[in-house]
Design a protein around this motif. Structure first.
Motif, PDB file in Angstrom:
ATOM      1  N   ARG A 220      11.253 -20.189-149.988  1.00 57.21           N
ATOM      2  CA  ARG A 220      10.724 -20.935-151.136  1.00 57.21           C
ATOM      3  C   ARG A 220       9.655 -21.939-150.717  1.00 57.21           C
ATOM      4  N   ILE A 221       9.895 -22.642-149.611  1.00 59.99           N
ATOM      5  CA  ILE A 221       8.941 -23.649-149.171  1.00 59.99           C
ATOM      6  C   ILE A 221       7.653 -22.985-148.684  1.00 59.99           C
ATOM      7  N   GLU A 222       7.760 -21.847-147.999  1.00 61.79           N
ATOM      8  CA  GLU A 222       6.553 -21.143-147.560  1.00 61.79           C
ATOM      9  C   GLU A 222       5.741 -20.661-148.763  1.00 61.79           C
ATOM     10  N   LEU A 223       6.428 -20.151-149.797  1.00 60.53           N
ATOM     11  CA  LEU A 223       5.726 -19.731-151.011  1.00 60.53           C
ATOM     12  C   LEU A 223       5.064 -20.936-151.668  1.00 60.53           C
ATOM     13  N   ALA A 224       5.768 -22.060-151.699  1.00 63.75           N
ATOM     14  CA  ALA A 224       5.203 -23.266-152.307  1.00 63.75           C
ATOM     15  C   ALA A 224       3.959 -23.728-151.560  1.00 63.75           C
ATOM     16  N   ARG A 225       4.000 -23.713-150.225  1.00 65.80           N
ATOM     17  CA  ARG A 225       2.826 -24.092-149.430  1.00 65.80           C
ATOM     18  C   ARG A 225       1.621 -23.234-149.821  1.00 65.80           C
ATOM     19  N   HIS A 226       1.863 -21.935-149.906  1.00 65.11           N
ATOM     20  CA  HIS A 226       0.781 -20.998-150.236  1.00 65.11           C
ATOM     21  C   HIS A 226       0.219 -21.292-151.624  1.00 65.11           C
ATOM     22  N   LEU A 227       1.087 -21.493-152.612  1.00 66.47           N
ATOM     23  CA  LEU A 227       0.616 -21.728-153.974  1.00 66.47           C
ATOM     24  C   LEU A 227      -0.084 -23.076-154.110  1.00 66.47           C
ATOM     25  N   ASP A 230      -3.582 -22.434-152.553  1.00 65.51           N
ATOM     26  CA  ASP A 230      -4.411 -21.317-152.992  1.00 65.51           C
ATOM     27  C   ASP A 230      -4.267 -20.986-154.464  1.00 65.51           C
ATOM     28  N   SER A 231      -3.852 -21.946-155.287  1.00 66.99           N
ATOM     29  CA  SER A 231      -3.754 -21.664-156.712  1.00 66.99           C
ATOM     30  C   SER A 231      -4.064 -22.938-157.487  1.00 66.99           C
ATOM     31  N   SER A 232      -4.328 -22.750-158.765  1.00 63.85           N
ATOM     32  CA  SER A 232      -4.612 -23.888-159.641  1.00 63.85           C
ATOM     33  C   SER A 232      -3.398 -24.245-160.483  1.00 63.85           C
ATOM     34  N   LEU A 233      -2.237 -23.689-160.170  1.00 63.79           N
ATOM     35  CA  LEU A 233      -1.024 -23.996-160.916  1.00 63.79           C
ATOM     36  C   LEU A 233      -0.647 -25.458-160.730  1.00 63.79           C
ATOM     37  N   SER A 234      -0.012 -26.020-161.727  1.00 65.25           N
ATOM     38  CA  SER A 234       0.487 -27.389-161.595  1.00 65.25           C
ATOM     39  C   SER A 234       1.679 -27.398-160.643  1.00 65.25           C
ATOM     40  N   ILE A 235       2.001 -28.582-160.145  1.00 64.17           N
ATOM     41  CA  ILE A 235       3.140 -28.692-159.238  1.00 64.17           C
ATOM     42  C   ILE A 235       4.427 -28.280-159.947  1.00 64.17           C
ATOM     43  N   LYS A 236       4.548 -28.615-161.228  1.00 64.02           N
ATOM     44  CA  LYS A 236       5.724 -28.202-161.994  1.00 64.02           C
ATOM     45  C   LYS A 236       5.808 -26.680-162.080  1.00 64.02           C
ATOM     46  N   GLU A 237       4.685 -26.015-162.331  1.00 60.73           N
ATOM     47  CA  GLU A 237       4.665 -24.554-162.423  1.00 60.73           C
ATOM     48  C   GLU A 237       4.990 -23.927-161.072  1.00 60.73           C
ATOM     49  N   ILE A 238       4.479 -24.509-160.006  1.00 65.02           N
ATOM     50  CA  ILE A 238       4.760 -23.985-158.667  1.00 65.02           C
ATOM     51  C   ILE A 238       6.243 -24.115-158.348  1.00 65.02           C
ATOM     52  N   GLY A 239       6.822 -25.264-158.670  1.00 67.57           N
ATOM     53  CA  GLY A 239       8.253 -25.447-158.442  1.00 67.57           C
ATOM     54  C   GLY A 239       9.074 -24.396-159.160  1.00 67.57           C
ATOM     55  N   ALA A 240       8.721 -24.099-160.417  1.00 67.88           N
ATOM     56  CA  ALA A 240       9.453 -23.092-161.189  1.00 67.88           C
ATOM     57  C   ALA A 240       9.303 -21.715-160.556  1.00 67.88           C
ATOM     58  N   GLY A 243      11.693 -21.170-157.653  1.00 65.66           N
ATOM     59  CA  GLY A 243      13.128 -21.262-157.879  1.00 65.66           C
ATOM     60  C   GLY A 243      13.647 -22.644-158.166  1.00 65.66           C
ATOM     61  N   TYR A 244      12.751 -23.602-158.451  1.00 68.08           N
ATOM     62  CA  TYR A 244      13.156 -24.972-158.745  1.00 68.08           C
ATOM     63  C   TYR A 244      12.617 -25.384-160.117  1.00 68.08           C
ATOM     64  N   PRO A 245      13.322 -25.052-161.209  1.00 66.88           N
ATOM     65  CA  PRO A 245      12.847 -25.428-162.541  1.00 66.88           C
ATOM     66  C   PRO A 245      12.826 -26.936-162.755  1.00 66.88           C
ATOM     67  N   ASP A 246      13.610 -27.672-161.973  1.00 69.15           N
ATOM     68  CA  ASP A 246      13.614 -29.131-162.062  1.00 69.15           C
ATOM     69  C   ASP A 246      12.550 -29.684-161.118  1.00 69.15           C
ATOM     70  N   PRO A 247      11.462 -30.282-161.627  1.00 73.74           N
ATOM     71  CA  PRO A 247      10.385 -30.774-160.760  1.00 73.74           C
ATOM     72  C   PRO A 247      10.854 -31.804-159.736  1.00 73.74           C
ATOM     73  N   LEU A 248      11.827 -32.642-160.105  1.00 72.31           N
ATOM     74  CA  LEU A 248      12.312 -33.648-159.161  1.00 72.31           C
ATOM     75  C   LEU A 248      13.049 -33.001-157.997  1.00 72.31           C
ATOM     76  N   GLN A 249      13.846 -31.985-158.300  1.00 70.53           N
ATOM     77  CA  GLN A 249      14.547 -31.273-157.238  1.00 70.53           C
ATOM     78  C   GLN A 249      13.549 -30.581-156.309  1.00 70.53           C
ATOM     79  N   ARG A 266      -1.148 -30.424-151.151  1.00 74.34           N
ATOM     80  CA  ARG A 266      -2.314 -29.866-151.854  1.00 74.34           C
ATOM     81  C   ARG A 266      -3.601 -30.525-151.399  1.00 74.34           C
ATOM     82  N   LYS A 267      -3.536 -31.817-151.039  1.00 71.85           N
ATOM     83  CA  LYS A 267      -4.737 -32.551-150.651  1.00 71.85           C
ATOM     84  C   LYS A 267      -5.056 -32.410-149.173  1.00 71.85           C
ATOM     85  N   SER A 268      -4.055 -32.020-148.333  1.00 68.70           N
ATOM     86  CA  SER A 268      -4.270 -31.991-146.890  1.00 68.70           C
ATOM     87  C   SER A 268      -5.038 -30.746-146.492  1.00 68.70           C
ATOM     88  N   PRO A 269      -5.748 -30.737-145.363  1.00 69.55           N
ATOM     89  CA  PRO A 269      -6.460 -29.550-144.912  1.00 69.55           C
ATOM     90  C   PRO A 269      -5.507 -28.486-144.470  1.00 69.55           C
TER      91      PRO A 269
END
Length: 275
Positions: A220-227, A230-240, A243-249, A266-269
Motif C-alpha cells: 500500500r505504501i509503495e502504491l501511495a508513493r507512486h501515486l 505521478d498522479s494529480s489525485l488528491s491525498i484523500k483519493e490516493i488513500g482510498a 485501502g485507507y478510506p479514512d484520510p487520517l488513518q 508529493r513535494k520532495s524530489p
C-alpha cells in the motif's frame, strides 16, 4: 532511508573487496538501461516491481520482485519503459568476491525471486556507512558485510537455486501486492491456504521473510508513493485507492512507514537521494 552514491573508476582499483557505489530505493523514470560492456565490476540489483530483463539472449518481463547479479564484464540491460520503477543496487569487485560467492553456494551470475526487501537494504546500509564514513573503507568489514549478505541470499533461496516456494503461495502474494486496496485480513488469507491463522502467518513468514499484514502495508505504501509523485489525485483519493478510506488513518500509516506525511512526499524530489 533512501541513499545513493556511486564513484566509478576507469580502470577500477584492484584489491580484495572494493565497493564503488550503492543505492537504496532509487526511483527511475520510465526507461531502459543498456550497457553492452557493463561497468567493469559486478552489479547486484533488487527490482521491487516488474521490469524487463535480458538474460543471455532472452528478453522478458519479470513477474515480481527479483534479485539479479551480473558477473564482472557482463552487459546490463534492464528497466521499464512504460512506468516508473524502483531498485536498490551495489557495484563491487575484488579478488575475494568469487571465493565469497562460492563459499555461500552462489553462482557468479543469478536471477531469482526475492521478497525480503529490508534484509537486502539493511546490508546495503552497512556497506554505505562503511564507504562514506569518517575512516577509509576497511576491506575486512566490507568482506564481512558482503559475505554475510551472500549467505543470507543462499539460505533463503536454496543455495542459489530457484526459490522453493509453492506456486499457490507465490500466487497469493502476487494477489496481495497487485491489489493492495482490497481489505485483506488474516482470516481470509489463511482460509485461501486452508490453514489456521497462526499456521498461515508462520508459513508466510518462512517463505517471504515478513508477516502477511506487513507485506500488505508495504504494498500500500509503495502504491501511495507512486501515486503521490505521478498522479494529480488528491491525498484523500490516493488513500482510498491504497485501502485507507479514512484520510487520517492513511496519513498516520504513511508517516509511520515513510517517515514523512503524504504531502511532503508529493513535494520532495523523486528518490530522496543523497549524493
Amino acid at each position: 532511508m533512501n541513499f545513493r552514491i556511486l564513484h566509478q573508476e576507469n580502470p577500477p582499483r584492484r584489491g580484495p573487496v572494493i565497493v564503488s557505489g550503492c543505492a537504496v530505493r532509487e526511483e527511475m523514470p520510465p526507461c531502459l538501461v543498456n550497457r553492452p560492456g557493463g561497468t567493469g565490476d559486478r552489479l547486484l540489483m533488487l527490482f521491487y516491481s516488474p521490469v524487463r530483463l535480458r538474460l543471455g539472449s532472452t528478453e522478458s518481463m519479470t513477474r515480481g520482485p527479483v534479485l539479479k547479479l551480473w558477473r564482472e564484464g557482463a552487459g546490463h540491460w534492464y528497466g521499464n519503459p512504460g512506468e516508473t520503477w524502483l531498485h536498490s543496487w551495489i557495484h563491487f569487485h575484488g579478488s575475494e568476491i568469487s571465493p565469497l560467492l562460492a563459499s555461500a553456494g552462489l553462482e557468479e551470475e543469478f536471477c531469482l525471486e526475492w521478497h525480503d526487501f529490508r534484509l537486502f537494504e539493511s546490508y546495503l546500509a552497512l556497506v554505505y556507512r562503511e564507504i562514506t564514513g569518517e575512516f577509509p573503507p576497511d576491506a575486512r568489514l566490507l568482506h564481512n558485510h558482503l559475505g554475510s549478505l551472500f549467505l543470507e541470499i543462499a539460505r533463503r533461496t536454496g543455495g542459489g537455486t530457484e526459490r522453493r516456494i509453492p506456486e499457490p503461495w507465490l500466487e497469493l502474494r502476487r494477489s496481495i501486492v497487485s491489489t493492495p486496496e482490497r481489505q485483506w485480513d488474516l482470516e481470509t488469507l489463511a482460509a485461501r491456504m486452508n490453514l489456521s491463522k497462526p499456521a498461515f502467518a508462520a508459513r508466510f513468514r518462512k517463505y517471504f521473510g515478513t508477516a502477511p499484514i506487513r507485506c500488505l502495508i508495504d504494498a500500500r505504501i509503495e502504491l501511495a508513493r507512486h501515486l503521490l509523485r505521478d498522479s494529480s489525485l488528491s491525498i484523500k483519493e490516493i488513500g482510498a485507492r491504497c485501502g485507507y478510506p479514512d484520510p487520517l488513518q492513511f496519513s498516520r500509516m504513511f508517516r509511520r512507514r515513510a517517515g514523512l506525511p503524504p504531502g511532503a512526499c508529493r513535494k520532495s524530489p523523486p528518490g530522496g537521494d543523497i549524493q
